[in-house]
Design an enzyme around this catalytic site. Structure first.
Site, PDB file in Angstrom:
ATOM      1  N   ASP A  76      12.665  -4.915   1.378  1.00 29.22           N
ATOM      2  CA  ASP A  76      12.671  -5.879   0.282  1.00 29.22           C
ATOM      3  C   ASP A  76      13.341  -7.140   0.820  1.00 29.22           C
ATOM      4  O   ASP A  76      14.523  -7.126   1.165  1.00 29.22           O
ATOM      5  CB  ASP A  76      13.453  -5.342  -0.914  1.00 29.22           C
ATOM      6  N   ASP A 127       5.220   1.900  -9.941  1.00 25.09           N
ATOM      7  CA  ASP A 127       6.665   2.026 -10.101  1.00 25.09           C
ATOM      8  C   ASP A 127       6.920   3.015 -11.234  1.00 25.09           C
ATOM      9  O   ASP A 127       6.412   2.829 -12.347  1.00 25.09           O
ATOM     10  CB  ASP A 127       7.295   0.680 -10.457  1.00 25.09           C
TER      11      ASP A 127
END
Length: 281
Positions: free
Chosen positions: A130, A11
């Site tokens: 997600d 990330d």
């Protein structure tokens, strides 16, 4: 038998690798290019960069990171976060990535996935999902995208009451906006219109290190014919095995256990091979 894959996930925020828990509580985990080179040398099968700031002003930073990575790293690289146009995909591919991961834009405009697949090939179009568990819930129908509210033919994508049976709702904008869409049905629909791969993240498990959501992973893996990458919750090597064997995933995405040197890629592959999982060495 097709080999399973181990994919470290980096990330990236403001040019640095970070890691959080349940999409918050962020801490620094180093330089992205240095991390990428390290994982390449260790034998990772692929790498994934997720640009978690993903604003227009930061796009140049991400392109720069991709270009530097492509110079020194020779395993497939996927980049996601803030991709909203075919030009964004072209720029990232030209910078050196192999695949792009798309979430919010796919939900807001599914036709974009069909366009991207036709333009660049389905092999480089990854749809990121997600998903958050909602047992017995109906989802936030107010969050439904406009195109879905007016489509009777696609109304089956909505989450409806499931009693005690678990369901998972799709979220966008880095896990901040519930969309009222059933994650398993959404994965199947994305395959139908051109996605070449699904990157499936359990929001409930992200960063917790208690293991992947095996029910979610298996439900999506059984619903589609394209590869599914399990993400969210890896804390020990046994969790990788569970996602691949019990969850029927084609690959496992992990961050914390590799970033903070709790385990190496080689340790993970040796462990999985000892359990009968086919791995590339």
């Amino acid at each position: 038998m097709i080999a399973k894959r181990i994919i470290p996930c980096l990330d990236v925020r403001d040019g640095r690798v970070v890691k959080g828990i349940n999409f918050v509580n962020i801490r620094d985990a180093g330089d992205p290019v240095e991390n990428a080179v390290f994982y390449d040398e260790q034998g990772a099968d692929e790498l994934t960069y997720l640009d978690i700031t993903a604003s227009h002003e930061k796009r140049k930073i991400m392109l720069d990171v991709v270009e530097k990575t492509a110079t020194d790293v020779f395993i497939p690289l996927t980049v996601g976060g803030g991709i909203g146009s075919l030009d964004d995909i072209r720029d990232l591919l030209n910078a050196g990535c192999d695949k792009v991961s798309i979430n919010t834009t796919a939900v807001n405009n599914p036709g974009f996935i069909a366009q991207a697949s036709a333009r660049f090939g389905s092999q480089c179009i990854v749809v990121a999902i997600d998903a958050k568990r909602c047992v017995g819930g109906t989802g936030d129908t107010g969050g439904l995208p406009e195109w879905l509210k007016g489509s009777e033919s696609l109304s089956y994508l909505n989450i409806t009451s499931h009693g005690d049976t678990p369901a998972w709702e799709v979220y966008t904008h880095g896990g901040r906006r519930a969309k009222g869409i059933d994650a398993v049905k959404w994965a199947r629909y994305m395959e139908e219109i051109g996605a070449g791969e699904i990157l499936l993240t359990s929001m409930d498990r992200d960063g917790t290190k208690i293991g992947y959501d095996i029910e979610l992973t298996r439900a999506v893996s059984e619903a589609v014919n394209i590869p599914v990458i399990a993400s969210g919750g890896a804390g020990e090597l046994g969790h990788l095995y569970e996602a691949l064997a019990d969850g029927k995933a084609d690959a496992v995405l992990a961050a914390s256990i590799f970033h903070f040197r709790e385990h190496t890629i080689r340790e993970a592959k040796d462990f999985l091979r000892s359990k009968g999982i086919t791995m590339r060495l």
